[in-house]
Design a protein around this motif. Structure first.
Motif, mmCIF file in Angstrom:
data_model
loop_
_atom_site.group_PDB
_atom_site.id
_atom_site.type_symbol
_atom_site.label_atom_id
_atom_site.label_comp_id
_atom_site.label_asym_id
_atom_site.label_seq_id
_atom_site.Cartn_x
_atom_site.Cartn_y
_atom_site.Cartn_z
ATOM 1 N N MET A 191 -8.318 29.321 -20.741
ATOM 2 C CA MET A 191 -7.609 30.183 -19.766
ATOM 3 C C MET A 191 -6.609 29.349 -18.981
ATOM 4 N N ASN A 192 -5.388 29.841 -18.832
ATOM 5 C CA ASN A 192 -4.360 29.091 -18.125
ATOM 6 C C ASN A 192 -4.645 29.035 -16.633
ATOM 7 N N ASN A 193 -4.506 27.831 -16.096
ATOM 8 C CA ASN A 193 -4.707 27.588 -14.668
ATOM 9 C C ASN A 193 -3.379 27.849 -13.968
ATOM 10 N N GLY A 194 -3.077 29.094 -13.672
ATOM 11 C CA GLY A 194 -1.743 29.509 -13.262
ATOM 12 C C GLY A 194 -1.400 29.176 -11.817
ATOM 13 N N ILE A 195 -0.159 29.501 -11.471
ATOM 14 C CA ILE A 195 0.386 29.208 -10.143
ATOM 15 C C ILE A 195 0.897 30.500 -9.535
ATOM 16 N N GLN A 196 0.396 30.827 -8.373
ATOM 17 C CA GLN A 196 0.945 31.955 -7.619
ATOM 18 C C GLN A 196 1.615 31.454 -6.347
ATOM 19 N N SER A 197 0.874 30.675 -5.558
ATOM 20 C CA SER A 197 1.414 30.177 -4.296
ATOM 21 C C SER A 197 1.789 28.709 -4.423
ATOM 22 N N ILE A 198 2.928 28.324 -3.845
ATOM 23 C CA ILE A 198 3.416 26.951 -3.951
ATOM 24 C C ILE A 198 4.045 26.525 -2.629
ATOM 25 N N LEU A 199 3.742 25.310 -2.222
ATOM 26 C CA LEU A 199 4.298 24.735 -0.999
ATOM 27 C C LEU A 199 5.375 23.720 -1.384
ATOM 28 N N VAL A 200 6.594 23.911 -0.890
ATOM 29 C CA VAL A 200 7.698 22.991 -1.137
ATOM 30 C C VAL A 200 7.836 22.093 0.092
ATOM 31 N N LEU A 201 7.650 20.786 -0.112
ATOM 32 C CA LEU A 201 7.754 19.820 0.976
ATOM 33 C C LEU A 201 9.122 19.147 0.957
ATOM 34 N N GLY A 202 9.794 19.166 2.112
ATOM 35 C CA GLY A 202 11.140 18.595 2.203
ATOM 36 C C GLY A 202 12.179 19.679 2.023
ATOM 37 N N LEU A 203 12.761 20.145 3.129
ATOM 38 C CA LEU A 203 13.664 21.298 3.073
ATOM 39 C C LEU A 203 15.112 20.902 3.321
ATOM 40 N N GLY A 204 15.519 19.804 2.697
ATOM 41 C CA GLY A 204 16.940 19.473 2.659
ATOM 42 C C GLY A 204 17.653 20.403 1.695
ATOM 43 N N LYS A 205 18.866 20.045 1.293
ATOM 44 C CA LYS A 205 19.637 20.949 0.444
ATOM 45 C C LYS A 205 18.953 21.230 -0.887
ATOM 46 N N VAL A 206 18.358 20.196 -1.499
ATOM 47 C CA VAL A 206 17.665 20.411 -2.765
ATOM 48 C C VAL A 206 16.359 21.178 -2.545
ATOM 49 N N GLY A 207 15.558 20.748 -1.572
ATOM 50 C CA GLY A 207 14.286 21.402 -1.328
ATOM 51 C C GLY A 207 14.430 22.864 -0.949
ATOM 52 N N HIS A 208 15.409 23.155 -0.091
ATOM 53 C CA HIS A 208 15.650 24.546 0.308
ATOM 54 C C HIS A 208 16.036 25.389 -0.901
ATOM 55 N N LEU A 209 16.873 24.849 -1.777
ATOM 56 C CA LEU A 209 17.279 25.588 -2.967
ATOM 57 C C LEU A 209 16.101 25.754 -3.930
ATOM 58 N N VAL A 210 15.275 24.730 -4.073
ATOM 59 C CA VAL A 210 14.074 24.852 -4.899
ATOM 60 C C VAL A 210 13.229 26.028 -4.428
ATOM 61 N N ALA A 211 13.000 26.109 -3.123
ATOM 62 C CA ALA A 211 12.200 27.203 -2.577
ATOM 63 C C ALA A 211 12.839 28.557 -2.872
ATOM 64 N N GLU A 212 14.155 28.659 -2.706
ATOM 65 C CA GLU A 212 14.838 29.925 -2.968
ATOM 66 C C GLU A 212 14.749 30.327 -4.436
ATOM 67 N N LEU A 213 14.918 29.358 -5.336
ATOM 68 C CA LEU A 213 14.841 29.672 -6.766
ATOM 69 C C LEU A 213 13.434 30.110 -7.157
ATOM 70 N N LEU A 214 12.424 29.465 -6.592
ATOM 71 C CA LEU A 214 11.057 29.864 -6.893
ATOM 72 C C LEU A 214 10.749 31.258 -6.346
ATOM 73 N N LEU A 215 11.304 31.580 -5.180
ATOM 74 C CA LEU A 215 11.160 32.940 -4.652
ATOM 75 C C LEU A 215 11.754 33.962 -5.608
ATOM 76 N N GLU A 216 12.938 33.649 -6.139
ATOM 77 C CA GLU A 216 13.598 34.556 -7.076
ATOM 78 C C GLU A 216 12.834 34.664 -8.390
ATOM 79 N N THR A 217 11.964 33.684 -8.653
ATOM 80 C CA THR A 217 11.184 33.691 -9.889
ATOM 81 C C THR A 217 9.790 34.258 -9.629
ATOM 82 N N ASP A 218 9.627 34.937 -8.477
ATOM 83 C CA ASP A 218 8.425 35.708 -8.153
ATOM 84 C C ASP A 218 7.205 34.870 -7.791
ATOM 85 N N PHE A 219 7.420 33.640 -7.310
ATOM 86 C CA PHE A 219 6.323 32.864 -6.762
ATOM 87 C C PHE A 219 6.196 33.144 -5.268
#
Length: 362
Positions: free
Chosen positions: A1-29
């Motif tokens: 059984m796959n050990n899936g991911i629903q919730s994720i914490l992004v540490l470091g909210l500079g330009k890359v980190g902030h964009l990572v969080a936004e892209l993951l939101l758009e990907t339904d995490f």
């Protein structure tokens, strides 16, 4: 059984980190962001975290399926250690070799995935290089080159610090892993200078640390020559050798980073050059295959994003997608070169690498 991911914490909210969080939101995490100083333009839940406080960090990680570090490499080992002990998936963007070696040891018997080096280099470039190598019966050479540069360079350096100064200084001063004539070696950085031309633009490349990730281990006894180099405009490496070695700035890396970022601050109009090639034999013929591209700023979620930001963010987010879907393993250490390029480019975030116009939106 796959050990899936629903919730994720992004540490470091500079330009890359902030964009990572936004892209993951758009990907339904389900995404939360953590930093010591929270930017004002955040639309997702945030936590004020001092990652130097291990006990507080451990408490804040409770309840998340995964953590993704966009912090400087010096913080990542502690975050990975806590994540592993709590059975939380771990991802980062580090290029630091000792950090990765420690995470490899930690991953033995881990119940979740430990995936450092998920950015552009190491990361995407290793995925590309491995996919080229898979086409050959016998491999003579794999050459991987990446550069994040200003589109309109000025001065003798022809550079802008759109990436972490700590990371860049680290790459310029730490020894570099290579395979040369079938032998695994460590060589000096800012050496083996060569000329490249991409889209009619003359460039130079030279050895820097960390870009290969774990590829030397994977391809030892399978390839005669394997190396990674950073791409810059002509003359850059000569100036950096003068700065670090003749002026002895190598003796104070922190000060060197401050001087360089003050002199060459970030620019909005950047470009990321990717040049990967593989030479070898197919059906008895000696051939060379290449993957060469230039990536430019792109509008994502209504805002223009720097090329270095979206290429880095899209790469790690694509890997998160693949772990969650079961396309990649969900435990142990993940080597970037084991990620299939075709499936990577089919993910929602990986598809960003196929876009050609900055006007296109997410």
């Amino acid at each position: 059984m796959n050990n899936g991911i629903q919730s994720i914490l992004v540490l470091g909210l500079g330009k890359v980190g902030h964009l990572v969080a936004e892209l993951l939101l758009e990907t339904d995490f389900q995404v939360s962001g953590g930093d010591l100083h929270i930017p004002s333009d955040i639309s997702y839940p945030t936590i004020t975290i001092d990652v130097k406080d291990s006990e507080a960090l451990a408490r804040h990680l409770e309840g998340f399926d995964a953590v993704l570090s966009c912090l400087p490499y010096s913080y990542n080992l502690e975050i990975a250690t806590i994540a592993c002990s709590k059975g939380i998936h771990y991802f980062d963007l580090t290029e630091d070799v000792p950090t990765t070696r420690a995470i490899i040891e930690m991953s033995k018997g881990a119940a979740t995935i430990l995936a450092p080096q998920c950015g552009l280099a190491p990361g995407f470039i290793g995925i590309v290089g491995s996919s080229l190598a898979a086409r050959f019966d016998k491999i003579r050479a794999i050459k991987l080159r990446v550069g994040a540069l200003p589109q309109h360079p000025t001065g003798l350096l022809g550079y802008a610090f759109n990436w972490s100064p700590e990371g860049v200084v680290n790459e310029y001063l730490n020894d570099c892993e290579v395979i040369e004539n079938g032998e695994h070696k460590w060589v000096s950085p800012m050496e083996w200078i060569e000329t490249l031309v991409i889209n009619g633009i003359q460039l130079e490349s030279f050895t820097t640390s960390g870009g290969l990730g774990t590829m030397c281990e994977t391809f030892l006894n399978k390839v005669e020559n394997l190396d990674y180099k950073s791409i810059r405009y002509p003359g850059h490496v000569r100036q950096m050798n003068f700065f670090f070695h003749e002026l002895l700035m190598r003796e104070n890396r922190e000060l060197a980073g401050k001087i360089l970022t003050n002199a060459k601050p970030a620019v909005s109009d950047d470009v990321v050059f990717v040049h990967a090639s593989c030479e070898g034999w197919k059906d008895g013929q000696l051939l060379r295959d290449e993957f060469v591209n230039a990536y430019y700023p792109m509008i994502i979620r209504g805002r223009m994003r720097r090329a270095i930001s979206w290429t880095t963010a899209a790469s790690v987010c694509a890997v998160v997608e693949m772990v969650n879907s079961g396309a990649l393993p969900d435990r142990g250490f993940l080597k970037q070169e084991e990620i299939p390029l075709e499936k990577f480019l089919q993910t929602r975030n990986g598809r960003l690498y196929g876009r050609e116009k900055a006007e296109e939106t997410w």
